[in-house]
Write a protein that holds these residues in place. Structure first.
Motif, PDB file in Angstrom:
ATOM      1  N   LEU A 103      -2.342   1.923   5.710  1.00 23.13           N
ATOM      2  CA  LEU A 103      -3.089   2.536   6.808  1.00 23.13           C
ATOM      3  C   LEU A 103      -3.939   1.490   7.520  1.00 23.13           C
ATOM      4  O   LEU A 103      -3.984   1.441   8.755  1.00 23.13           O
ATOM      5  CB  LEU A 103      -3.973   3.674   6.286  1.00 23.13           C
ATOM      6  N   TYR A 106      -1.694  -0.742   9.583  1.00 22.88           N
ATOM      7  CA  TYR A 106      -1.236  -0.017  10.762  1.00 22.88           C
ATOM      8  C   TYR A 106      -2.339   0.019  11.833  1.00 22.88           C
ATOM      9  O   TYR A 106      -2.091  -0.244  13.003  1.00 22.88           O
ATOM     10  CB  TYR A 106      -0.823   1.399  10.374  1.00 22.88           C
ATOM     11  N   ALA A 144      -0.437   7.759  12.577  1.00 21.25           N
ATOM     12  CA  ALA A 144       0.711   7.194  11.868  1.00 21.25           C
ATOM     13  C   ALA A 144       1.853   8.210  11.812  1.00 21.25           C
ATOM     14  O   ALA A 144       3.013   7.860  12.030  1.00 21.25           O
ATOM     15  CB  ALA A 144       0.302   6.762  10.456  1.00 21.25           C
ATOM     16  N   TYR A 148       5.397   7.705  13.575  1.00 22.75           N
ATOM     17  CA  TYR A 148       6.616   7.738  12.779  1.00 22.75           C
ATOM     18  C   TYR A 148       7.631   8.721  13.361  1.00 22.75           C
ATOM     19  O   TYR A 148       8.836   8.494  13.318  1.00 22.75           O
ATOM     20  CB  TYR A 148       6.288   8.111  11.336  1.00 22.75           C
ATOM     21  N   ARG A 161       3.025  -1.465  13.594  1.00 25.28           N
ATOM     22  CA  ARG A 161       3.860  -0.272  13.472  1.00 25.28           C
ATOM     23  C   ARG A 161       4.835  -0.401  12.308  1.00 25.28           C
ATOM     24  O   ARG A 161       5.166   0.578  11.643  1.00 25.28           O
ATOM     25  CB  ARG A 161       4.617  -0.022  14.771  1.00 25.28           C
ATOM     26  N   LEU A 164       4.379   1.137   8.735  1.00 29.75           N
ATOM     27  CA  LEU A 164       4.725   2.514   8.389  1.00 29.75           C
ATOM     28  C   LEU A 164       5.913   2.612   7.435  1.00 29.75           C
ATOM     29  O   LEU A 164       6.094   3.627   6.766  1.00 29.75           O
ATOM     30  CB  LEU A 164       5.009   3.329   9.657  1.00 29.75           C
TER      31      LEU A 164
END
Length: 182
Positions: A103, A106, A144, A148, A161, A164
């Motif tokens: 996390l 990201y 996220a 996704y 990205r 993920l």
């Protein structure tokens, strides 16, 4: 139609929630509650946030910050995870688990980002200024999930990205997105 994704930063004392239906970021506080009543309060609130019984609609995906690797088999937070996962399963809501470092990577590009780094990234990317770290993490978890599923709420560099791919996504999702949903 955009997918309906809820972000949940689970904690026994302050669970951050980013609702799928556009409500403001919120925190489920249980400090005044005692013992297992705290678990019940979190479960009841998540149930109400994940599904609207008046319209018979709910979210398509819940994204939860996973437990740190060293805490998977024990701890109070694990009890919160169990209670919330049971609620989501009862509602038929698939859920994804995003490790904390994933996390952070990201959101900020760094897997060891601090809470202030996460808040600053939220402000820079989305113009949202929140002081509650739980709400900030919940927003990034929701982002996220949306990303996704092919509906990123903000633009992020490709390397961020790509983080993920480290999350545990459910095998069956209602949308097939850019992120590689099955």
């Amino acid at each position: 139609m955009n997918p309906r994704v809820i972000g949940l930063d689970l904690s026994l004392t302050a669970t951050g929630v980013a609702c799928w239906d556009g409500r403001p970021l919120s925190t489920i506080r249980t400090v005044a509650s005692e013992g297992d009543e705290r678990l019940r309060r979190i479960a009841v609130t998540v149930r109400a946030d994940a599904f609207d019984y008046l319209t018979n609609t709910g979210c398509d995906l819940a994204v939860i910050e996973d437990l740190p690797t060293h805490a998977h088999s024990a701890g109070i937070t694990g009890m919160v995870h169990g209670a919330v996962r049971c609620v989501l399963m009862e509602l038929g809501v698939p859920y994804a688990l995003v490790p904390p470092a994933t996390l952070k990577k990201y959101a900020t590009g760094k897997g060891n980002a601090t809470k202030p780094d996460m808040r600053m990234a939220l402000y820079r990317r989305a113009g949202i200024d929140v002081r509650d770290d739980n709400q900030c993490d919940a927003w990034w978890l929701q982002a996220a999930g949306l990303d996704y599923l092919g509906h990123p709420p903000v633009e992020l560099p490709k390397d961020q990205r790509k983080a993920l791919t480290k999350a545990k996504w459910p095998a069956i999702l209602p949308f097939a997105g850019v992120g590689g949903a099955a």
